[in-house]
Design a protein around this motif. Structure first.
Motif, PDB file in Angstrom:
ATOM      1  N   HIS A 139       0.824  -1.221   0.000  1.00 30.30           N
ATOM      2  CA  HIS A 139       0.000   0.000   0.000  1.00 30.30           C
ATOM      3  C   HIS A 139       0.859   1.273   0.000  1.00 30.30           C
ATOM      4  CE1 HIS A 139      -2.994  -2.977   0.506  1.00 30.30           C
ATOM      5  NE2 HIS A 139      -2.563  -3.327   1.694  1.00 30.30           N
ATOM      6  N   GLU A 144      -2.552   0.917   7.341  1.00 31.61           N
ATOM      7  CA  GLU A 144      -1.741  -0.260   7.006  1.00 31.61           C
ATOM      8  C   GLU A 144      -0.483   0.108   6.218  1.00 31.61           C
ATOM      9  OE1 GLU A 144      -3.397  -3.595   4.755  1.00 31.61           O
ATOM     10  OE2 GLU A 144      -1.380  -4.440   4.763  1.00 31.61           O
ATOM     11  N   HIS A 151       2.642  -7.194   4.423  1.00 32.02           N
ATOM     12  CA  HIS A 151       1.279  -6.722   4.720  1.00 32.02           C
ATOM     13  C   HIS A 151       0.889  -7.124   6.134  1.00 32.02           C
ATOM     14  CE1 HIS A 151      -0.291  -5.494   0.689  1.00 32.02           C
ATOM     15  NE2 HIS A 151       0.795  -6.156   0.324  1.00 32.02           N
ATOM     16  N   TYR A 152      -0.052  -6.370   6.685  1.00 35.40           N
ATOM     17  CA  TYR A 152      -0.707  -6.780   7.934  1.00 35.40           C
ATOM     18  C   TYR A 152      -2.139  -7.144   7.563  1.00 35.40           C
ATOM     19  CZ  TYR A 152       3.101  -4.935  10.837  1.00 35.40           C
ATOM     20  OH  TYR A 152       4.319  -4.711  11.437  1.00 35.40           O
TER      21      TYR A 152
HETATM   22 ZN   LIG Z   1      -2.486  -5.144   2.850  1.00 37.53          ZN
END
Ligand SMILES: [Zn+2]
Length: 437
Positions: free
Chosen positions: A139, A172, A277-278
């Motif tokens: 992101h 994020e 990523h989370y």
């Molecule tokens: Zn993500």
């Protein structure tokens, strides 16, 4: 015995007259491999065939019915073709394959580029010195406003319904970036050469913010996509005259940004690629309240769904994932990472039943918590990769831990929990490299 020996020698020294037993066993091996890792719904056989001669790729089920091959790899060319996947760029190899069609590859002049496009790293490297590691912090958002545009944020109010005593906001893109920067610092300390696809809050893979990209590149991007038939005239008109920022981000920009990330990572020729990523609880609609769930998982390439081989580039990546060791190496690397996530973060591994998308879009593998999934980056990033999805941001405990401001990295305030996640990735790499147990 003499006959057996003759057959053996024949197979060994006359590859052109390929031994039929070997051809059958290769065909079976690749059919099993496709069923296990690549063709999720067993619905793609219209785009390929695996037979006694080799592997054929077709543009469509209709082309296959008319025996109109897009390109074919004969078993006799298998090893040579595998080498080419490691040495030629996507564009060069794709044009070579298209030119080759059903001809013998060896009859074509092949010039390999200097250096390898990708190289897998043996788990026994025992040092990170000069290891090339590409990291993609998922992101883009650095502020809550930017995060609302890309819809990657958590904003839970303190009230009776949520049970929270204080408001919590998480972005994020910022968690991913802080994790990547902390990980980069540790890896460089060990001598690794690290490339991040973006390095600043709010920065996209194009080096500018989404707002800046809108001002400088949006119209040009729409025009060029229309010219190459990637979007229709209706799409073009909608994007230029009606779509708001959020729609432009999700319908157009996000995919361009993701492709740019894969281009940067492949151009870096990494030994290892890490996509950070989370996760969130998918059932926790809009993330307006906390969730009790919390899991770790990782994705590698594969698990193509029906209609996911319509594009030339996707059929090429399907073949690459079939012929290269990328899935096997990525599964191995990712399983070390999962072990590290569990050990360092004390969060369990997700089983297939723990999220709908794990059984709807993914293929389970022999490595617990590592799933084949056809995401843009698991498909386009070559070599050994892990697409990490650590812990659920909306988990009732993680929320507050992640939101704390306890650690400073490149002027970004982040939490000790994020530092633990970075340490988990770092230790996963050390474990995979045989540096720690
Ligand atoms: Zn993500």
């Amino acid at each position: 015995m003499r006959i057996l020996l003759s057959v053996f020698l024949f197979c060994l020294f006359v590859p052109a007259a390929f031994c039929q037993n070997r051809a059958d066993s290769l065909a079976n091996r690749y059919k099993n491999y496709i069923a296990k890792y690549l063709d999720k719904e067993n619905a793609l056989s219209g785009y390929y065939s695996v037979d006694r001669d080799g592997i054929s790729i077709f543009q469509s089920p209709n082309s296959k019915a008319n025996n109109n091959v897009e390109y074919k790899i004969f078993w006799t060319e298998l090893e040579q073709t595998k080498l080419l996947f490691g040495n030629l760029s996507t564009e060069d190899l794709l044009s070579l394959l298209k030119e080759k069609k059903e001809n013998d590859l060896f009859s074509l002049p092949i010039e390999t580029s200097k250096g390898s496009l990708t190289s897998s790293t043996s788990p026994q490297a025992r040092s990170l010195k000069n290891m090339r590691i590409a990291i993609d912090p998922g992101h883009t958002a650095g502020t809550i406003e930017e995060a609302r545009v890309e819809k990657k944020f958590i904003d839970i109010k303190a009230d009776a319904a949520t049970g929270l005593k204080a408001d919590v906001q998480l972005i994020e893109g910022q968690l991913n970036l802080a994790t990547a920067l902390l990980l980069k610092e540790e890896l460089e300390r060990m001598g690794a050469i690290v490339m991040l696809t973006r390095t600043l809050p709010g920065q996209t893979a194009f080096g500018v913010s989404f707002k800046q990209w809108m001002q400088t590149s949006f119209k040009r991007a729409v025009d060029s996509l229309f010219i190459i038939n990637e979007i229709t005239n209706d799409d073009k008109q909608f994007l230029l005259t009606k779509a708001d920022e959020k729609e432009i981000f999700r319908k157009l920009f996000s995919s361009l940004d993701t492709k740019e990330r894969s281009r940067k990572m492949n151009a870096f020729k990494p030994n290892l690629s890490i996509i950070i990523h989370y996760n969130v609880d998918e059932k926790n609609t809009e993330w307006k309240k906390p969730s009790s769930k919390n899991f770790n998982m990782a994705f590698v390439g594969g698990s193509f769904m029906k209609n996911e081989l319509e594009k030339e580039i996707d059929r090429f990546e399907f073949l690459r994932l079939m012929l290269s060791d990328d899935i096997r190496n990525s599964l191995n690397f990712s399983s070390y990472m999962l072990k590290s996530f569990v050990a360092e973060l004390n969060v369990p591994i997700a089983k297939e039943k723990n999220a709908d998308y794990l059984h709807e879009y993914c293929l389970s593998t022999e490595k617990e918590g590592v799933y084949c999934r056809n995401l843009t980056l698991t498909r386009l990033v070559h070599g050994t990769i892990v697409y990490g999805e650590t812990l659920y941001q909306d988990n009732i405990e993680e929320l507050f831990e992640l939101a704390k401001h306890e650690v400073l990295i490149n002027d970004i305030e982040t939490s000790k929990r994020v530092k633990q996640v970075a340490a988990a990735y770092f230790n996963g790499i050390l474990r995979f490299s045989g540096i720690i147990k």
